[in-house]
Motif scaffolding. Sequence first.
Motif, PDB file in Angstrom:
ATOM      1  N   TRP A   1       6.844  -1.201  -8.735  1.00 29.88           N
ATOM      2  CA  TRP A   1       5.691  -1.774  -8.032  1.00 29.88           C
ATOM      3  C   TRP A   1       6.061  -3.120  -7.409  1.00 29.88           C
ATOM      4  CZ3 TRP A   1       2.069   1.083  -6.372  1.00 29.88           C
ATOM      5  CH2 TRP A   1       1.685   2.225  -7.068  1.00 29.88           C
ATOM      6  N   LYS A   2       6.951  -3.856  -8.065  1.00 26.08           N
ATOM      7  CA  LYS A   2       7.410  -5.118  -7.469  1.00 26.08           C
ATOM      8  C   LYS A   2       8.193  -4.855  -6.188  1.00 26.08           C
ATOM      9  CE  LYS A   2       7.513  -7.529 -11.916  1.00 26.08           C
ATOM     10  NZ  LYS A   2       8.356  -8.099 -12.999  1.00 26.08           N
ATOM     11  N   ALA A   3       8.970  -3.779  -6.183  1.00 22.92           N
ATOM     12  CA  ALA A   3       9.707  -3.416  -4.966  1.00 22.92           C
ATOM     13  C   ALA A   3       8.742  -2.975  -3.868  1.00 22.92           C
ATOM     14  CB  ALA A   3      10.709  -2.301  -5.276  1.00 22.92           C
ATOM     15  N   LEU A   4       7.722  -2.212  -4.227  1.00 22.82           N
ATOM     16  CA  LEU A   4       6.728  -1.775  -3.247  1.00 22.82           C
ATOM     17  C   LEU A   4       5.918  -2.962  -2.726  1.00 22.82           C
ATOM     18  CD1 LEU A   4       5.573   1.477  -5.062  1.00 22.82           C
ATOM     19  CD2 LEU A   4       6.858   1.359  -2.914  1.00 22.82           C
ATOM     20  N   ASP A   5       5.653  -3.930  -3.600  1.00 27.76           N
ATOM     21  CA  ASP A   5       5.010  -5.173  -3.148  1.00 27.76           C
ATOM     22  C   ASP A   5       5.876  -5.863  -2.096  1.00 27.76           C
ATOM     23  OD1 ASP A   5       2.793  -4.944  -4.815  1.00 27.76           O
ATOM     24  OD2 ASP A   5       3.676  -6.136  -6.427  1.00 27.76           O
TER      25      ASP A   5
ATOM     26  N   SER B   1      -1.921   0.481  -0.826  1.00 29.26           N
ATOM     27  CA  SER B   1      -2.410   1.794  -0.416  1.00 29.26           C
ATOM     28  C   SER B   1      -2.035   2.865  -1.438  1.00 29.26           C
ATOM     29  CB  SER B   1      -1.844   2.173   0.960  1.00 29.26           C
ATOM     30  OG  SER B   1      -0.435   2.302   0.916  1.00 29.26           O
ATOM     31  N   LEU B   2      -0.897   2.705  -2.078  1.00 27.93           N
ATOM     32  CA  LEU B   2      -0.493   3.659  -3.114  1.00 27.93           C
ATOM     33  C   LEU B   2      -1.306   3.460  -4.391  1.00 27.93           C
ATOM     34  CD1 LEU B   2       3.377   3.497  -2.587  1.00 27.93           C
ATOM     35  CD2 LEU B   2       1.873   5.411  -2.015  1.00 27.93           C
ATOM     36  N   ARG B   3      -1.597   2.224  -4.728  1.00 29.18           N
ATOM     37  CA  ARG B   3      -2.409   1.966  -5.917  1.00 29.18           C
ATOM     38  C   ARG B   3      -3.791   2.614  -5.788  1.00 29.18           C
ATOM     39  NH1 ARG B   3       0.206  -3.441  -5.767  1.00 29.18           N
ATOM     40  NH2 ARG B   3       1.319  -3.708  -7.750  1.00 29.18           N
TER      41      ARG B   3
ATOM     42  N   THR C   1       3.975   7.314   3.351  1.00 27.57           N
ATOM     43  CA  THR C   1       3.585   5.907   3.473  1.00 27.57           C
ATOM     44  C   THR C   1       4.751   5.072   3.979  1.00 27.57           C
ATOM     45  OG1 THR C   1       1.990   6.169   1.653  1.00 27.57           O
ATOM     46  CG2 THR C   1       2.634   3.919   2.240  1.00 27.57           C
ATOM     47  N   LEU C   2       5.942   5.321   3.467  1.00 26.22           N
ATOM     48  CA  LEU C   2       7.125   4.620   3.943  1.00 26.22           C
ATOM     49  C   LEU C   2       7.375   4.911   5.430  1.00 26.22           C
ATOM     50  CD1 LEU C   2       9.492   5.278   0.893  1.00 26.22           C
ATOM     51  CD2 LEU C   2       8.841   3.008   1.726  1.00 26.22           C
TER      52      LEU C   2
END
Length: 406
Positions: A53-57, A64-66, A114-115
Amino acid sequence: MELVEDIVIVGAGIAGLTTALGLHRLGIRSLVLESHDSLRITGFALAIWTNAWKALDAVGISESLRRRHTRLLGVMTTSTVSGLPTAETQFSAAGTQRDHHEVRCVQRKILMETLVNELPSGTIKFSSKVVSIEQSGNLKLIHLSDGSILKAKVLLGCDGVNSAVAKWLGFKAPAFVGRFAVRGSVYNENGHGFEPTLFEFIGEGFRSGFVACDDKTMYWFATFSTSMSNQEMEESPAKVKQFVLSKLGKVADDFKAVVRDTELENLSLAPLRFRHPWDILWGRTSKSNVCVAGDAFHPMTPDIGQGGCAALEDGVILARCLGEALRDKQGIRSEEYRRIEMGLKNYAKERRWRAFELISTAYMVGYIQTSNGKILSFLRNKVLGGFFARQQLKLASFDCGRLTTS
């Protein structure tokens, strides 16, 4: 026909797309080559732990994924032999290091789309299989199956366990660990009714798990060794499904129903492979202007749920190291190539021990969890369950950092 590209990323998987998005956030263009004619959405879902999640942040797509995936409260491990719980861990237990742990089961299709949706149009070139790589001065010549040739200033291999780039760097093919994994997904329009918990079942050399992605989608997996041949299982998904059901023992009927309700097209089978940890330490992760990331770098067994998470970490760190190398656009060309080489070496140095630890831990956890020996089974059920959970949370505490250091 020869085309010139500054940065070429081979493979539109999690690592490749995250790297491309990280570079895009830094204002750097890249081209992603994908051998298939569309995105590969295999495996249905994956656990996204705190570190991921830190990488996605960092790449700006976490929220949007959360919103679309349920936050899990903990993990419950149960014996398939006795039907009794052997370990339980809460992800938000007060007064411990788990206070801030965030774990969700994310649908792979949603993550990949999403990516892609955040990348500029034309970033991905489909049906572009790499057949060979050559050196041309400071550039790499990438020969594609359609006969075209790309000249690249930087070549990043994110092309999975059968990576052409990893092979060029001198890595051996990943080794088969003697086990297989089955993954499945079930959608229920009326809701599945399960709590937001990862339910694990272990016994007699067989491990399975069931977890909610959202209110209507359940994901399940199983890992095992089997006397059935790989070809026999691939040719008969129905046999694989029945094999899984036969191994669930005293698992509650509502979990067995999830497997029974899985359509055969929503079930996948794969042999489990990994790169030997010593290959990570002694192998060449980078060479001049070439490096690898994701499964091309550190294929691992899924036993600690960190394969996809590590690929996300790779993408952020690789984009940051490469971005720092390319920050000075006014330097002379020979100096730029030296900076690129140092940037990729910094990435390799930063990731080597992390990859070593993840691969080693995943292999040992999987070996013990699927062991059928009396001593290991006793230790697993009485002692090691809590240790495994604590180790998973320790690994999930890793922080890949932001895209920039300034």
